[in-house]
Write an enzyme that holds these catalytic residues in place. Structure first.
Site, mmCIF file in Angstrom:
data_model
loop_
_atom_site.group_PDB
_atom_site.id
_atom_site.type_symbol
_atom_site.label_atom_id
_atom_site.label_comp_id
_atom_site.label_asym_id
_atom_site.label_seq_id
_atom_site.Cartn_x
_atom_site.Cartn_y
_atom_site.Cartn_z
ATOM 1 N N SER A 148 0.942 -1.148 0.076
ATOM 2 C CA SER A 148 -0.267 -0.074 -0.031
ATOM 3 C C SER A 148 0.875 1.290 -0.036
ATOM 4 O O SER A 148 1.544 1.573 -0.917
ATOM 5 C CB SER A 148 -0.838 -0.156 1.197
ATOM 6 O OG SER A 148 -2.097 0.855 0.948
ATOM 7 N N ASP B 63 -9.509 -5.398 -4.534
ATOM 8 C CA ASP B 63 -8.944 -4.561 -3.670
ATOM 9 C C ASP B 63 -9.708 -3.097 -3.797
ATOM 10 O O ASP B 63 -9.702 -2.144 -4.583
ATOM 11 C CB ASP B 63 -7.453 -4.072 -4.327
ATOM 12 C CG ASP B 63 -6.893 -3.075 -3.085
ATOM 13 O OD1 ASP B 63 -7.295 -2.332 -2.452
ATOM 14 O OD2 ASP B 63 -5.539 -3.432 -3.093
ATOM 15 N N HIS C 74 -7.473 -5.872 -0.320
ATOM 16 C CA HIS C 74 -6.258 -5.165 -0.012
ATOM 17 C C HIS C 74 -5.283 -5.749 1.013
ATOM 18 O O HIS C 74 -4.172 -5.853 0.670
ATOM 19 C CB HIS C 74 -6.701 -3.648 0.417
ATOM 20 C CG HIS C 74 -5.456 -2.724 0.419
ATOM 21 N ND1 HIS C 74 -4.952 -2.376 -0.526
ATOM 22 C CD2 HIS C 74 -5.054 -1.909 1.514
ATOM 23 C CE1 HIS C 74 -3.791 -1.518 -0.340
ATOM 24 N NE2 HIS C 74 -4.087 -1.255 1.083
#
Length: 276
Positions: free
Chosen positions: A97, A227, A256
């Site tokens: 991320s 995601d 995610h």
């Protein structure tokens, strides 16, 4: 465990496990978490003989809550300070991320010999926010909403995110883990509200296009197609197109936070890439 002091006096906390003569694998966490988010992967790589390192980004976890520096250039400089202090060479840098953006910026600027490979997992590059140049991005109002929720009730916001879209727990039939939700909340609340607030701009508005173009080492781009935080179509495929030596690994239907929900799927793929 230890602390590296950066040029502006900020203490960056890090964990460093395993043989000092083994190849280092460095983990970069997402927003608003800490190096603890990588515990599963650190233990996995440690068992396979690697030296594993994870730091807490400034303003996150156990690192100092600095007044400033909550943007990607400084995040990357902090990583360089840690790698220099530990004299890490031929390291593999794995970022999730926001941590994927941090990896892209650091690797693009790293000193020769420091980096062997990189992995971007559910990562924010090339750029998240919608614009004329990035029509598939998320509207700025989405990130304004993040900021407003953080200011209004950070503690509740840090329950709602992991209990919902982060791990896909809002999907029908999802196997919800209260422990995972609580651990996300614990990590988030250990950091500084102002650092997390400014980091939203850093992860959503930073354009990593030129960073990706400059990276010469092999890069694995791994992303779940479900995601809900960093949408697949506007991230992973676009990043691979910009990389000189990139490979795309898609995971059908994974969320995610797939490193936590599906480590049995992700970890062997990460190890295979590192060992190649």
């Amino acid at each position: 465990m230890g602390t590296v002091t950066t040029q502006d006096g900020t203490g960056i906390f890090y964990k460093d496990w395993g043989p000092r003569d083994a190849q280092p694998v460095v983990f970069h966490h997402g927003w608003p978490l800490s190096g603890d988010d990588w515990d599963n992967q650190m233990l996995f790589f440690l068992e396979h003989g690697y030296r594993v390192i994870a730091h807490d980004r400034r303003g996150h976890g156990r690192s100092d809550q600095s007044a400033g520096g909550h943007e990607m250039d400084t995040y990357a400089a902090d990583v360089a300070a840690v790698t220099d202090a530990l004299d890490l060479r031929d390291a593999v840098h794995i970022g999730h991320s926001t941590g994927g953006g941090e990896v892209a910026r650091y690797v693009a600027r790293a000193k020769p010999g420091r980096v062997a490979k990189a992995v971007l997992v559910g990562a924010v590059p090339p750029v998240m926010v919608k614009s004329d140049a990035n029509p598939g991005g998320l509207p700025i109002e989405v990130f304004d909403g993040f900021r407003a929720s953080l200011v209004a009730n950070r503690a509740q916001f840090y329950v709602d995110v992991p209990a919902g879209p982060f791990y896909g727990y809002n999907r029908p039939g999802a196997q919800v883990s209260q422990g995972v939700i609580d651990n996300w909340w614990r990590q988030g609340m250990s950091g500084a509200a102002h650092a997390h607030y400014h980091c939203i701009k850093a992860f959503s508005e930073t354009d990593f296009t030129e960073d990706l173009k400059q990276i010469e080492v092999p890069v694995l781009v791994a992303h779940g197609t479900d995601d809900q935080i960093v949408p697949y179509e506007d991230s992973a495929p676009l990043s691979v197109e910009l990389l000189r030596n990139g490979r795309l690994q898609s995971y059908d239907g994974l969320p995610h936070g797939m490193l936590t929900t599906h480590p049995d799927v992700l970890n062997p793929d990460l190890l295979a890439f590192v060992k190649e």
